[in-house]
Design an enzyme around this catalytic site. Structure first.
Site, PDB file in Angstrom:
ATOM      1  N   CYS A   1       0.842  -1.208   0.000  1.00  0.00           N
ATOM      2  CA  CYS A   1       0.000   0.000   0.000  1.00  0.00           C
ATOM      3  C   CYS A   1       0.876   1.257   0.000  1.00  0.00           C
ATOM      4  O   CYS A   1       1.582   1.504  -0.960  1.00  0.00           O
ATOM      5  CB  CYS A   1      -0.965  -0.050   1.178  1.00  0.00           C
ATOM      6  SG  CYS A   1      -2.389   1.050   0.961  1.00  0.00           S
TER       7      CYS A   1
ATOM      8  N   HIS B   1      -3.748  -5.695   0.931  1.00  0.00           N
ATOM      9  CA  HIS B   1      -3.183  -5.941   2.266  1.00  0.00           C
ATOM     10  C   HIS B   1      -3.234  -7.412   2.660  1.00  0.00           C
ATOM     11  O   HIS B   1      -4.156  -7.821   3.370  1.00  0.00           O
ATOM     12  CB  HIS B   1      -3.948  -5.128   3.308  1.00  0.00           C
ATOM     13  CG  HIS B   1      -3.714  -3.670   3.217  1.00  0.00           C
ATOM     14  ND1 HIS B   1      -2.586  -3.066   3.726  1.00  0.00           N
ATOM     15  CD2 HIS B   1      -4.443  -2.680   2.666  1.00  0.00           C
ATOM     16  CE1 HIS B   1      -2.641  -1.757   3.491  1.00  0.00           C
ATOM     17  NE2 HIS B   1      -3.759  -1.502   2.839  1.00  0.00           N
TER      18      HIS B   1
ATOM     19  N   GLU C   1      -1.518  -8.739   4.875  1.00  0.00           N
ATOM     20  CA  GLU C   1      -1.324  -8.815   6.330  1.00  0.00           C
ATOM     21  C   GLU C   1      -2.635  -8.714   7.094  1.00  0.00           C
ATOM     22  O   GLU C   1      -2.681  -8.979   8.285  1.00  0.00           O
ATOM     23  CB  GLU C   1      -0.333  -7.731   6.797  1.00  0.00           C
ATOM     24  CG  GLU C   1      -0.866  -6.299   6.860  1.00  0.00           C
ATOM     25  CD  GLU C   1      -0.863  -5.576   5.514  1.00  0.00           C
ATOM     26  OE1 GLU C   1      -0.781  -6.262   4.468  1.00  0.00           O
ATOM     27  OE2 GLU C   1      -0.950  -4.334   5.515  1.00  0.00           O
TER      28      GLU C   1
END
Lengths: 80, 234
Positions: free
Chosen positions: B88, B205, B207
């Site tokens: 990002c 994302h 994560e």
């Protein structure tokens, strides 16, 4: 010395913000509007008395930070 | 695995990133959070530039961070072959600093996009997608205002020719089309590699997709790939 640096998107790079501004102007009843493109103005004060030296310094600033030359053009104007 | 996560003023995904790396690599491998004021980043196997709004995203997203001293150190480490991941805002920073080509522009729809989407893994490449299959579809979140990947035609052709496009936006079955291109990115690009193949930048994302109770686990294979690749090298 004072300079204005104008940073705009390159021709050929789609500018959706400019487009939206153009539509908004038409919505307000302004007719005859062609392409609208937006950019930014950065005012820089310089501790420099030599015009050529100032322009050189500003050019380096533009290439290193003020503009992303992948998508943006810049214009330097010494104003005072 | 010795991992560093770089934190700038305005970074906000560093803890999620640490949790993902720990989950994949085991609890003895807590990543170091490195404040941006540090100028030396030596001895790490992996350097991660996480998401957020570094320096308030002033001037352009990633422009300030991309020119900060710690990025010079990251650049040096990347040139030495250290694995670098930017997610990002991290992707934006890596393009601004010149480690990756192109730039992330404002989303074509002019709106911040925060939603689940699908990405397709285009290639198995050791450090990042070694634990994934070519064509594998992952359901992950995006949360960005400037994720619209742009590069000139020559650069795009070079990226494709070198198989450096690693992820594309797609639908749940892996079909890539204009309809699945949520932010206007050229050729649906969601993630790219550098020339050497040791630096990955991506907008989605992974994560935030490591736990079944929050967003699913489709993000885990990327971190498992990283952990495995780094351990094998060690």
């Amino acid at each position: 010395m004072k300079a204005n640096v104008t940073v705009t998107l390159k021709r050929g790079v789609l500018d959706p913000q400019g487009k939206a501004i153009g539509h908004a102007l038409e919505g307000l009843g302004f007719d005859g509007i062609g392409e609208v493109r937006q950019g930014k103005l950065i005012e820089v004060e310089l501790d420099e008395t030599d015009r050529a030296a100032a322009e050189k310094k500003l050019d380096e600033m533009c290439r290193k930070l003020l503009a992303n030359t992948v998508i943006e053009d810049y214009r330097i104007e010494i104003v005072a | 695995m010795k991992a560093a996560i770089v934190v700038f003023p305005g970074t906000n995904r560093e803890r999620d990133m640490a949790a993902a790396l720990e989950k994949a690599a085991g609890h003895n491998s807590k990543p170091d959070l490195i404040w941006h004021g540090e100028t030396e980043l030596k001895g790490y196997d992996l350097i991660v530039v996480p998401g957020g709004f570094s320096y308030g995203d002033y001037l352009r997203c990633g422009a300030m961070a991309g020119n900060s001293p710690i990025l010079r150190s990251i650049k040096e480490q990347a040139e030495r072959g250290v694995t670098v991941l930017g997610v990002c805002n991290g992707f934006q920073i890596l393009t601004e600093t010149g480690l990756l080509p192109g730039v992330l522009m404002r989303n074509a729809g002019l709106k911040f996009i925060c939603k689940m989407t699908h990405i397709r893994c285009e290639r198995r490449v050791a450090p990042f997608t070694g634990a994934m299959a070519e064509g594998q579809v992952s359901r992950v979140a995006v949360a960005h205002n400037e994720g619209n990947y742009f590069a000139d035609e020559d650069t795009l052709n070079r990226l494709e020719g070198d198989d450096r496009v690693l992820f594309r936006y797609c639908d749940d079955r892996g079909n890539v089309s204009d309809k699945t291109n949520l932010n206007g990115s050229q050729r649906n690009i969601a993630g790219i590699l550098n020339e050497k193949g040791n630096v990955l930048g991506m907008m989605p994302h992974p994560e935030n997709a490591i736990d079944p109770i929050a967003g699913g686990v489709d993000g885990l294979p990327l971190f498992e790939s990283l952990a495995k690749a780094v351990m094998e090298r060690a």
